[in-house]
Write a protein that holds these residues in place. Structure first.
Motif, PDB file in Angstrom:
ATOM      1  N   ARG A  81       0.833  -1.204   0.000  1.00 44.57           N
ATOM      2  CA  ARG A  81       0.000   0.000   0.000  1.00 44.57           C
ATOM      3  C   ARG A  81       0.867   1.253   0.000  1.00 44.57           C
ATOM      4  O   ARG A  81       0.591   2.218  -0.715  1.00 44.57           O
ATOM      5  CB  ARG A  81      -0.903  -0.020   1.233  1.00 44.57           C
ATOM      6  CG  ARG A  81      -1.781   1.213   1.415  1.00 44.57           C
ATOM      7  CD  ARG A  81      -2.861   1.275   0.391  1.00 44.57           C
ATOM      8  NE  ARG A  81      -3.827   2.309   0.708  1.00 44.57           N
ATOM      9  CZ  ARG A  81      -4.458   3.047  -0.195  1.00 44.57           C
ATOM     10  NH1 ARG A  81      -4.218   2.854  -1.485  1.00 44.57           N
ATOM     11  NH2 ARG A  81      -5.343   3.953   0.161  1.00 44.57           N
ATOM     12  N   HIS A 140       2.440   1.872  -3.367  1.00 41.33           N
ATOM     13  CA  HIS A 140       1.454   2.434  -4.295  1.00 41.33           C
ATOM     14  C   HIS A 140       1.253   3.924  -4.040  1.00 41.33           C
ATOM     15  O   HIS A 140       1.188   4.718  -4.986  1.00 41.33           O
ATOM     16  CB  HIS A 140       0.124   1.696  -4.140  1.00 41.33           C
ATOM     17  CG  HIS A 140      -1.007   2.330  -4.891  1.00 41.33           C
ATOM     18  ND1 HIS A 140      -1.106   2.298  -6.271  1.00 41.33           N
ATOM     19  CD2 HIS A 140      -2.091   3.045  -4.452  1.00 41.33           C
ATOM     20  CE1 HIS A 140      -2.186   2.954  -6.645  1.00 41.33           C
ATOM     21  NE2 HIS A 140      -2.804   3.411  -5.565  1.00 41.33           N
ATOM     22  N   MET A 141       1.163   4.311  -2.768  1.00 43.44           N
ATOM     23  CA  MET A 141       0.949   5.717  -2.428  1.00 43.44           C
ATOM     24  C   MET A 141       2.135   6.593  -2.823  1.00 43.44           C
ATOM     25  O   MET A 141       1.969   7.783  -3.094  1.00 43.44           O
ATOM     26  CB  MET A 141       0.684   5.868  -0.927  1.00 43.44           C
ATOM     27  CG  MET A 141      -0.712   5.492  -0.509  1.00 43.44           C
ATOM     28  SD  MET A 141      -1.076   6.044   1.167  1.00 43.44           S
ATOM     29  CE  MET A 141      -2.854   5.836   1.190  1.00 43.44           C
ATOM     30  N   GLN A 142       3.320   6.034  -2.849  1.00 40.10           N
ATOM     31  CA  GLN A 142       4.507   6.808  -3.161  1.00 40.10           C
ATOM     32  C   GLN A 142       4.793   6.907  -4.661  1.00 40.10           C
ATOM     33  O   GLN A 142       5.742   7.579  -5.057  1.00 40.10           O
ATOM     34  CB  GLN A 142       5.718   6.205  -2.447  1.00 40.10           C
ATOM     35  CG  GLN A 142       5.679   6.399  -0.933  1.00 40.10           C
ATOM     36  CD  GLN A 142       6.855   5.775  -0.232  1.00 40.10           C
ATOM     37  OE1 GLN A 142       7.295   4.678  -0.596  1.00 40.10           O
ATOM     38  NE2 GLN A 142       7.381   6.442   0.779  1.00 40.10           N
ATOM     39  N   GLU A 143       3.969   6.256  -5.464  1.00 36.72           N
ATOM     40  CA  GLU A 143       4.166   6.317  -6.912  1.00 36.72           C
ATOM     41  C   GLU A 143       3.875   7.718  -7.430  1.00 36.72           C
ATOM     42  O   GLU A 143       2.815   8.292  -7.158  1.00 36.72           O
ATOM     43  CB  GLU A 143       3.250   5.313  -7.616  1.00 36.72           C
ATOM     44  CG  GLU A 143       3.674   3.875  -7.448  1.00 36.72           C
ATOM     45  CD  GLU A 143       2.743   2.929  -8.184  1.00 36.72           C
ATOM     46  OE1 GLU A 143       1.787   3.415  -8.840  1.00 36.72           O
ATOM     47  OE2 GLU A 143       2.961   1.700  -8.104  1.00 36.72           O
ATOM     48  N   ARG A 144       4.810   8.266  -8.159  1.00 35.09           N
ATOM     49  CA  ARG A 144       4.624   9.587  -8.766  1.00 35.09           C
ATOM     50  C   ARG A 144       4.063   9.418 -10.173  1.00 35.09           C
ATOM     51  O   ARG A 144       4.306   8.411 -10.827  1.00 35.09           O
ATOM     52  CB  ARG A 144       5.954  10.341  -8.818  1.00 35.09           C
ATOM     53  CG  ARG A 144       6.551  10.648  -7.457  1.00 35.09           C
ATOM     54  CD  ARG A 144       7.939  11.271  -7.595  1.00 35.09           C
ATOM     55  NE  ARG A 144       8.859  10.346  -8.243  1.00 35.09           N
ATOM     56  CZ  ARG A 144      10.040  10.703  -8.742  1.00 35.09           C
ATOM     57  NH1 ARG A 144      10.438  11.947  -8.670  1.00 35.09           N
ATOM     58  NH2 ARG A 144      10.827   9.812  -9.304  1.00 35.09           N
ATOM     59  N   THR A 164       8.161  15.323  -5.981  1.00 31.77           N
ATOM     60  CA  THR A 164       6.962  14.476  -5.988  1.00 31.77           C
ATOM     61  C   THR A 164       5.790  14.952  -6.846  1.00 31.77           C
ATOM     62  O   THR A 164       4.877  14.153  -7.093  1.00 31.77           O
ATOM     63  CB  THR A 164       6.453  14.284  -4.539  1.00 31.77           C
ATOM     64  OG1 THR A 164       6.363  15.553  -3.885  1.00 31.77           O
ATOM     65  CG2 THR A 164       7.382  13.377  -3.753  1.00 31.77           C
ATOM     66  N   VAL A 175       5.192  10.781  -0.331  1.00 25.79           N
ATOM     67  CA  VAL A 175       3.844  10.592  -0.881  1.00 25.79           C
ATOM     68  C   VAL A 175       3.451  11.845  -1.648  1.00 25.79           C
ATOM     69  O   VAL A 175       3.429  12.943  -1.090  1.00 25.79           O
ATOM     70  CB  VAL A 175       2.823  10.312   0.242  1.00 25.79           C
ATOM     71  CG1 VAL A 175       1.404  10.310  -0.313  1.00 25.79           C
ATOM     72  CG2 VAL A 175       3.136   8.982   0.917  1.00 25.79           C
ATOM     73  N   HIS A 196      -1.289  14.304  -4.597  1.00 28.41           N
ATOM     74  CA  HIS A 196      -2.597  13.763  -4.976  1.00 28.41           C
ATOM     75  C   HIS A 196      -2.964  12.518  -4.166  1.00 28.41           C
ATOM     76  O   HIS A 196      -4.123  12.079  -4.188  1.00 28.41           O
ATOM     77  CB  HIS A 196      -2.640  13.447  -6.478  1.00 28.41           C
ATOM     78  CG  HIS A 196      -1.627  12.429  -6.924  1.00 28.41           C
ATOM     79  ND1 HIS A 196      -0.335  12.766  -7.243  1.00 28.41           N
ATOM     80  CD2 HIS A 196      -1.725  11.086  -7.091  1.00 28.41           C
ATOM     81  CE1 HIS A 196       0.327  11.682  -7.613  1.00 28.41           C
ATOM     82  NE2 HIS A 196      -0.491  10.654  -7.516  1.00 28.41           N
ATOM     83  N   GLN A 197      -2.003  11.940  -3.436  1.00 30.85           N
ATOM     84  CA  GLN A 197      -2.276  10.772  -2.607  1.00 30.85           C
ATOM     85  C   GLN A 197      -2.494  11.126  -1.140  1.00 30.85           C
ATOM     86  O   GLN A 197      -2.863  10.272  -0.334  1.00 30.85           O
ATOM     87  CB  GLN A 197      -1.099   9.782  -2.700  1.00 30.85           C
ATOM     88  CG  GLN A 197      -0.930   9.131  -4.058  1.00 30.85           C
ATOM     89  CD  GLN A 197      -1.902   7.974  -4.279  1.00 30.85           C
ATOM     90  OE1 GLN A 197      -2.939   7.882  -3.615  1.00 30.85           O
ATOM     91  NE2 GLN A 197      -1.581   7.103  -5.205  1.00 30.85           N
ATOM     92  N   ASP A 228      -5.878  10.211   0.608  1.00 27.54           N
ATOM     93  CA  ASP A 228      -5.990   8.797   0.950  1.00 27.54           C
ATOM     94  C   ASP A 228      -5.122   8.457   2.155  1.00 27.54           C
ATOM     95  O   ASP A 228      -5.527   7.670   3.020  1.00 27.54           O
ATOM     96  CB  ASP A 228      -5.592   7.922  -0.246  1.00 27.54           C
ATOM     97  CG  ASP A 228      -6.640   7.909  -1.336  1.00 27.54           C
ATOM     98  OD1 ASP A 228      -7.810   8.245  -1.039  1.00 27.54           O
ATOM     99  OD2 ASP A 228      -6.307   7.583  -2.486  1.00 27.54           O
ATOM    100  N   LEU A 229      -3.937   9.043   2.219  1.00 26.19           N
ATOM    101  CA  LEU A 229      -3.074   8.809   3.377  1.00 26.19           C
ATOM    102  C   LEU A 229      -3.738   9.339   4.650  1.00 26.19           C
ATOM    103  O   LEU A 229      -3.616   8.734   5.718  1.00 26.19           O
ATOM    104  CB  LEU A 229      -1.716   9.473   3.160  1.00 26.19           C
ATOM    105  CG  LEU A 229      -0.703   9.328   4.310  1.00 26.19           C
ATOM    106  CD1 LEU A 229      -0.439   7.861   4.622  1.00 26.19           C
ATOM    107  CD2 LEU A 229       0.608  10.040   3.951  1.00 26.19           C
TER     108      LEU A 229
END
Length: 296
Positions: A14, A17-21, A76, A260, A263-264, A267-268
Motif C-alpha cells: 500500500r 502504491h501511495m509513493q508512486e509519482r 513528488t 507521498v 494527490h495521494q 488517501d493517506l
C-alpha cells in the motif's frame, strides 16, 4: 504511537502504491493553477470592471505557488525529473525564492521539524509570539526583506546557511545571480509599461499575508518534539484552499511520509485517522486560537 511506528507498521504494498509519482495528476493540477492565474492576470491587465478587486485572488493564486515549489523540493509533483525541477525553479522566480537554496532549507526543516536551535524555520522567526511580531509577520514584509537579503547574499557568495552543503554553494550562488539578472531585465520593462506592477508585483504583496496566515497553521503552537504527530498540524478546509495549496493542509501526512505525492495525501489522511495529535477544524479556527494565546 509516534509517526515512525505508524510508518513501520504500514502495509508495504500500500505504501509503495501511495509513493508512486505520476505526470498526469501533476500536470492536470498545474494546468488548473496556471489557468486561474492567467485568467485573473488577463482580467486585471485588461482593466475590466472592478479589476483592482481581482488583484486579491490573483495575488493569492500567485503566492500559493510556494506550495508547488515546496512540493517540488521533494521531487513528488511529477514523475519526470525535469518537470519537477522546472516547476520548482519557475515558481521560485515568481515568488522571489531561489529553488535550489530553498530545497536545502526545507529538507533541513524536515530533518529537524520544530526542534529549537535546529529547525531553520524556527531560526528564521516564522512563529511570532507577541502582537507586534504577529502583525509584522502577517504583513509579509519580513518575507520580502529576508528573501531579498538571502538572494543578494547568495549571489555575492556569502554563507547561504549551514544546511547548504559546501558542494552545492557554487550552484546556489549561480542560481541567485541568474535570478537577479532576470529581475534586472524585467525591471527594464517598466520603462515601457507598468503592466507587471499590476499583474505581478502588487498582487504578490497583497496575497502574501494570506500565505503567511496559512503557513502558521502548519507548525504554530505545536510541540517542540520529534514526533510528527505532535509537532505538525493537519487543517481541515475547503476544496479551493486544498487546490491552491496542492493538498498541503494535510501536513501531518506530508511530514510523516514526505515521499507521498500531493494527490495521494487525502488517501493517506484516511489511513492515518485516529493517530493525529494536532488538528484544526479550519484556518479561521486556528487563527482565533493563535490570537487568543498571543502575549502583549
Amino acid at each position: 504511537m509516534d509517526h515512525k511506528e505508524f510508518v513501520s507498521g504500514f502495509d508495504r504494498t500500500r505504501l509503495a502504491h501511495m509513493q508512486e509519482r505520476q505526470n498526469r495528476a501533476g500536470l492536470v493540477h498545474l494546468f488548473g493553477h496556471v489557468c486561474l492565474i492567467a485568467a485573473l492576470a488577463l482580467y486585471v491587465g485588461l482593466s475590466l470592471p472592478f479589476w483592482y478587486l481581482a488583484m486579491v485572488p490573483l495575488g493569492i493564486a500567485l503566492v500559493f505557488l510556494f506550495t508547488l515549489e515546496h512540493e517540488a523540493t521533494h521531487k513528488t509533483p511529477f514523475r519526470s525529473e525535469w518537470l519537477n525541477e522546472a516547476a520548482g525553479h519557475v515558481s521560485g522566480y515568481l515568488i522571489l525564492q531561489p529553488f535550489l537554496w530553498f530545497r536545502y532549507f526545507h529538507l533541513a526543516h524536515h530533518r529537524f521539524t520544530n526542534i529549537p536551535g535546529k529547525d531553520p524555520e524556527l531560526l528564521a522567526g516564522h512563529k511570532p509570539e507577541g502582537w507586534a511580531a504577529y502583525v509584522w509577520h502577517v504583513t509579509g514584509f519580513p518575507y520580502w526583506i529576508g528573501m531579498t537579503a538571502q538572494l543578494v547574499g547568495n549571489a555575492l557568495g556569502r554563507d547561504p546557511g549551514e544546511y547548504v552543503p559546501k558542494s552545492a554553494r557554487a550552484r546556489v550562488k549561480r542560481e541567485a545571480q541568474r535570478m537577479l539578472g532576470i529581475y534586472g531585465l524585467l525591471a527594464l520593462t517598466f520603462l515601457v509599461t507598468d503592466l507587471l506592477l499590476w499583474i505581478w508585483v502588487l498582487p504578490l504583496v497583497i496575497g502574501m499575508p494570506f500565505l503567511r496566515l496559512y503557513l502558521l497553521a502548519e507548525h504554530g503552537r505545536c510541540a517542540f518534539v520529534a514526533n510528527m504527530f505532535e509537532n505538525t498540524r493537519t487543517t481541515y478546509t475547503n476544496r479551493i484552499v486544498r487546490f491552491l495549496a496542492w493538498n498541503m493542509p494535510y501536513h501531518v501526512e506530508h511530514h510523516a511520509i514526505p515521499n507521498v505525492p500531493f494527490h495521494q495525501l487525502p488517501d493517506l489522511h484516511k489511513e492515518m485517522k485516529g493517530h493525529h495529535k494536532v488538528i484544526a477544524e479550519s484556518y479561521t479556527a486556528f487563527t482565533k486560537d493563535y490570537l487568543r494565546e498571543l502575549t502583549s
